[in-house]
Design a protein around this motif. Structure first.
Motif, PDB file in Angstrom:
ATOM      1  N   GLU A 120      11.786 -30.279  12.623  1.00 18.54           N
ATOM      2  CA  GLU A 120      10.441 -30.581  12.134  1.00 18.54           C
ATOM      3  C   GLU A 120       9.541 -29.350  12.216  1.00 18.54           C
ATOM      4  N   THR A 121       9.605 -28.640  13.353  1.00 15.96           N
ATOM      5  CA  THR A 121       8.787 -27.437  13.509  1.00 15.96           C
ATOM      6  C   THR A 121       9.210 -26.363  12.512  1.00 15.96           C
ATOM      7  N   ALA A 122      10.517 -26.261  12.304  1.00 19.03           N
ATOM      8  CA  ALA A 122      11.014 -25.267  11.348  1.00 19.03           C
ATOM      9  C   ALA A 122      10.463 -25.557   9.957  1.00 19.03           C
ATOM     10  N   ARG A 123      10.560 -26.817   9.545  1.00 16.13           N
ATOM     11  CA  ARG A 123      10.070 -27.206   8.218  1.00 16.13           C
ATOM     12  C   ARG A 123       8.570 -26.911   8.063  1.00 16.13           C
ATOM     13  N   ALA A 124       7.827 -27.249   9.119  1.00 12.93           N
ATOM     14  CA  ALA A 124       6.381 -27.022   9.080  1.00 12.93           C
ATOM     15  C   ALA A 124       6.052 -25.530   9.037  1.00 12.93           C
ATOM     16  N   THR A 125       6.830 -24.743   9.774  1.00 11.43           N
ATOM     17  CA  THR A 125       6.607 -23.289   9.795  1.00 11.43           C
ATOM     18  C   THR A 125       6.848 -22.694   8.413  1.00 11.43           C
ATOM     19  N   LEU A 126       7.939 -23.117   7.775  1.00 15.91           N
ATOM     20  CA  LEU A 126       8.258 -22.582   6.448  1.00 15.91           C
ATOM     21  C   LEU A 126       7.223 -23.034   5.421  1.00 15.91           C
ATOM     22  N   ALA A 143       0.836  -1.213   0.000  1.00 13.40           N
ATOM     23  CA  ALA A 143       0.000   0.000   0.000  1.00 13.40           C
ATOM     24  C   ALA A 143       0.866   1.257   0.000  1.00 13.40           C
ATOM     25  N   CYS A 144       1.931   1.260   0.797  1.00 12.55           N
ATOM     26  CA  CYS A 144       2.784   2.448   0.886  1.00 12.55           C
ATOM     27  C   CYS A 144       3.822   2.470  -0.236  1.00 12.55           C
ATOM     28  N   GLY A 145       4.360   1.321  -0.586  1.00  9.58           N
ATOM     29  CA  GLY A 145       5.428   1.260  -1.580  1.00  9.58           C
ATOM     30  C   GLY A 145       4.969   1.633  -2.977  1.00  9.58           C
ATOM     31  N   ARG A 146       3.678   1.427  -3.257  1.00 10.46           N
ATOM     32  CA  ARG A 146       3.131   1.789  -4.574  1.00 10.46           C
ATOM     33  C   ARG A 146       3.401   3.243  -4.939  1.00 10.46           C
ATOM     34  N   LEU A 147       3.560   4.094  -3.932  1.00 15.96           N
ATOM     35  CA  LEU A 147       3.740   5.525  -4.195  1.00 15.96           C
ATOM     36  C   LEU A 147       4.945   5.769  -5.104  1.00 15.96           C
ATOM     37  N   THR A 148       6.034   5.055  -4.882  1.00 17.12           N
ATOM     38  CA  THR A 148       7.215   5.293  -5.716  1.00 17.12           C
ATOM     39  C   THR A 148       7.509   4.124  -6.650  1.00 17.12           C
ATOM     40  N   ASN A 149       6.771   3.025  -6.529  1.00 17.93           N
ATOM     41  CA  ASN A 149       6.886   1.936  -7.493  1.00 17.93           C
ATOM     42  C   ASN A 149       5.577   1.148  -7.551  1.00 17.93           C
ATOM     43  N   PRO A 150       4.708   1.516  -8.478  1.00 12.94           N
ATOM     44  CA  PRO A 150       3.384   0.870  -8.542  1.00 12.94           C
ATOM     45  C   PRO A 150       3.464  -0.640  -8.758  1.00 12.94           C
ATOM     46  N   ALA A 151       4.603  -1.150  -9.258  1.00 15.01           N
ATOM     47  CA  ALA A 151       4.727  -2.578  -9.555  1.00 15.01           C
ATOM     48  C   ALA A 151       5.327  -3.379  -8.404  1.00 15.01           C
ATOM     49  N   ILE A 152       5.473  -2.774  -7.222  1.00 15.48           N
ATOM     50  CA  ILE A 152       6.097  -3.461  -6.082  1.00 15.48           C
ATOM     51  C   ILE A 152       5.390  -4.781  -5.796  1.00 15.48           C
ATOM     52  N   ARG A 153       6.173  -5.831  -5.507  1.00 20.65           N
ATOM     53  CA  ARG A 153       5.573  -7.121  -5.163  1.00 20.65           C
ATOM     54  C   ARG A 153       6.461  -7.878  -4.161  1.00 20.65           C
ATOM     55  N   CYS A 154       5.825  -8.741  -3.398  1.00 21.56           N
ATOM     56  CA  CYS A 154       6.552  -9.572  -2.438  1.00 21.56           C
ATOM     57  C   CYS A 154       7.022 -10.839  -3.136  1.00 21.56           C
ATOM     58  N   VAL A 155       8.325 -11.157  -3.005  1.00 20.63           N
ATOM     59  CA  VAL A 155       8.865 -12.333  -3.693  1.00 20.63           C
ATOM     60  C   VAL A 155       9.332 -13.425  -2.743  1.00 20.63           C
ATOM     61  N   GLY A 156       9.207 -13.200  -1.437  1.00 28.03           N
ATOM     62  CA  GLY A 156       9.643 -14.259  -0.540  1.00 28.03           C
ATOM     63  C   GLY A 156       9.512 -13.872   0.922  1.00 28.03           C
ATOM     64  N   ILE A 157       9.653 -14.893   1.757  1.00 29.78           N
ATOM     65  CA  ILE A 157       9.601 -14.723   3.206  1.00 29.78           C
ATOM     66  C   ILE A 157      10.842 -15.382   3.790  1.00 29.78           C
ATOM     67  N   ALA A 158      11.516 -14.668   4.691  1.00 33.60           N
ATOM     68  CA  ALA A 158      12.704 -15.210   5.361  1.00 33.60           C
ATOM     69  C   ALA A 158      12.409 -15.302   6.852  1.00 33.60           C
ATOM     70  N   ILE A 159      12.384 -16.532   7.356  1.00 28.78           N
ATOM     71  CA  ILE A 159      12.028 -16.752   8.756  1.00 28.78           C
ATOM     72  C   ILE A 159      13.239 -17.275   9.513  1.00 28.78           C
ATOM     73  N   ASN A 160      13.551 -16.641  10.631  1.00 32.35           N
ATOM     74  CA  ASN A 160      14.629 -17.102  11.493  1.00 32.35           C
ATOM     75  C   ASN A 160      14.085 -18.223  12.379  1.00 32.35           C
ATOM     76  N   THR A 161      14.439 -19.474  12.040  1.00 32.57           N
ATOM     77  CA  THR A 161      13.890 -20.631  12.769  1.00 32.57           C
ATOM     78  C   THR A 161      14.874 -21.202  13.788  1.00 32.57           C
ATOM     79  N   GLN A 162      15.862 -20.401  14.156  1.00 27.53           N
ATOM     80  CA  GLN A 162      16.930 -20.896  15.034  1.00 27.53           C
ATOM     81  C   GLN A 162      16.390 -21.541  16.310  1.00 27.53           C
ATOM     82  N   ALA A 163      15.291 -20.976  16.852  1.00 29.98           N
ATOM     83  CA  ALA A 163      14.778 -21.475  18.128  1.00 29.98           C
ATOM     84  C   ALA A 163      13.885 -22.707  17.958  1.00 29.98           C
ATOM     85  N   LEU A 164      13.671 -23.155  16.722  1.00 29.03           N
ATOM     86  CA  LEU A 164      12.757 -24.275  16.468  1.00 29.03           C
ATOM     87  C   LEU A 164      13.540 -25.539  16.119  1.00 29.03           C
ATOM     88  N   ASP A 165      12.953 -26.706  16.451  1.00 30.57           N
ATOM     89  CA  ASP A 165      13.592 -27.948  16.011  1.00 30.57           C
ATOM     90  C   ASP A 165      13.338 -28.137  14.513  1.00 30.57           C
TER      91      ASP A 165
END
Lengths: 337, 337
Positions: free
Chosen positions: B298-304, B274-296
């Motif tokens: 199996e839980t990490a895999r399931a979370t991702l 919503a905010c990024g469109r102001l200077t780039n109308p084509a903005i898009r999300c291409v991924g998610i990076a999750i810090n799973t260090q505290a997870l085992d």
């Protein structure tokens, strides 16, 4: 930043009223603080208050000389320095909103040191702030926001202060820009704060208060302005407003200084609520202030009526119609305990 | 800010590795720039590179000593000053990210003057910027954003630089925080810039580039963090990203330093678009990076897996799984001309 009142307004020898708009704004809103003006030969601006020498101002109880004019470039002309030195030596503080710093001029710095007087460079705050916490503070807050820069946010907040006080409410204007700081005698030029401390500075500016006290916080920029939206968002989060008023200039086609079109009033309402909820889930829009100066009476009236109907809240021009409908709406939406 | 490489890393006598995390981060990402470390008696941190005296470092071609450790309080201990003076007198520049300024220590300032060497106080930029213009610049840009501070935005941008270069793409990390500046040898600590110039500083940081060049811009804060959202928004507008990656730490219950709960990944995606469109109308999300260090595992895999399924984009842990799925997605979404 706290500036001692009353003031002597220094207008220099600027060529027109626009160059003295800071001084004129102070006289508009705080005539009781403005004991006199000091003009050099050739000055074409006039604040329509008594002309005074520095000695006369001192005798009249003046405590601060405000450099309330700006020459081309925003720097301090050499031939203004003698008046500033004279004011300091006479025992006055000196304040400016120029881009250049008073203390960077050796003669001024030396005069301040020998006289023990204060130099206030409003654009260059040396004050340190904590980072914002976003915790709810007691008291009530209203923020003016805008579809662009320079659309009447300061004027609207000041007009609301006047109107709410006239209605018997406890209300204080809170300044976030240089002219506003001179008008309130206190405040912070929020765009000059280090980025990490924007919301923290606003939390300092608008501290806890009585439950029925209103802080009327001067907005800056626009959430839709690509140069300044960061300042606007930090200000919104720090202000944690219970209420906001959207300010708009209907004849503008592009945002100030850039090529971007203006957002609609509805877009500003929606994004302000979406972001403002973070520090005040109850945030709501209570009015629209439109600068209709460029419109004839009939068009102005139609523009205000259309905005009020479309958004279901009062729409006023603070100069042409006054802000009473918004004051009424605030009293209705926030009844006293 | 441009910092001459290669580096000698000064670790002082800090009590643990955490206090030397800046130095350790530089070694992780730019081992080829790190010729050696200088540790005082009692130092409990170890960057696992050769110990060197200043004279040895100079002989090895080192050009800058980085004070890559911080003691409690972030100030410069008196007993570190002699090493800094020695480095300057030996012809090295000195850089730090401490809160206190090198140039405020008289012995250091004098040594820099007599040797003609540079002092880089990364947290205290003296560089001036223009205000942002929001005009589209050539080249491609990716910004890492977050549900909070300290959720891996720098690490993710650096991992993407490594992965995209390995895939033959033209990609450069762009630093907006102090450790990032040391890692890239260039950049700006965006939270130390004056508020009016946040987006303008990012426009300076990521200038026009070839059509298939990627700038991987280090994000800061969060649009939902009540202390720092203004910085985040100015950074978003200045970066005008074509693509962004949301970084997240799933075990955190409140935002860093405040009482506010974390937003959901979807809320971050929605408000960034919503905010990024102001200077780039084509903005898009291409991924998610999750810090799973505290997870085992199996839980990490399931979370991702759950995040990837819910949002329809790759979800990775840059450390546990690597970022290749996001690199693949970028290549798919932005095919070369």
């Amino acid at each position: 930043m706290e500036i001692a009142t009353p003031y002597l307004l220094f207008l220099g020898d600027v060529p027109d009223a626009l160059a003295a708009k800071t001084a004129l704004g102070i006289v508009d809103w705080r005539p009781e603080w403005c004991k006199g003006q000091l003009r050099l030969a050739g000055c074409r601006a006039d604040a329509e208050i008594p002309d005074m020498t520095i000695a006369e101002a001192r005798a009249a109880g003046v405590r601060t000389m405000i450099v309330g004019a700006v020459n081309a470039g925003g720097v301090l002309p050499d031939h203004w320095v003698a008046s500033i030195v004279e004011a300091l030596d006479a025992g006055l503080d000196v304040a400016t909103g120029l881009h250049s710093r008073l203390r960077d001029v050796e003669a001024i710095r030396a005069a301040a040191e020998r006289s023990g007087r204060q130099l206030h460079d409003v654009r260059h705050t040396t004050q340190t702030f904590a980072t914002g916490k976003g915790t709810k503070r007691s008291g009530l807050r209203l923020l003016t926001v805008g579809t662009d820069c320079s659309v009447g946010k300061k004027y609207t907040a000041l007009a609301l202060e006047r109107g709410m006080r006239a209605a018997g409410m406890d209300a204080d204007f809170r300044a976030t820009g240089q002219t506003g700081v001179f008008i309130s005698g206190r405040g912070v030029a929020i765009d000059a704060v280090v980025a990490d401390f924007i919301s923290g500075a606003v939390e300092w500016l608008s501290p806890e208060a009585d439950a029925d006290h209103w802080d009327l916080i001067e907005g800056q920029g626009s959430l839709f302005h690509p140069s300044f939206a960061g300042v606007t968002l930090g200000l919104l989060h720090g202000a944690q407003p219970d209420a906001f008023v959207v300010c708009h200039e209907p004849t503008r086609t592009a945002m100030r200084g850039v090529a971007h079109p203006l957002p609609s009033i509805q877009e500003v309402i929606d994004l302000t609520v979406a972001c403002g909820r973070l520090t005040n889930p109850a945030i709501r829009c209570v009015g629209i202030a439109i600068n209709t100066q460029a419109l004839d009476d009939e068009t102005a009236r139609a523009t205000l009526d259309a905005a009020a109907t479309q958004h279901g809240i009062p729409a006023v021009d603070p100069i042409r119609t006054g802000v009473q409908p918004i004051v009424d709406r605030i009293q209705q939406d926030f009844p006293r305990p």
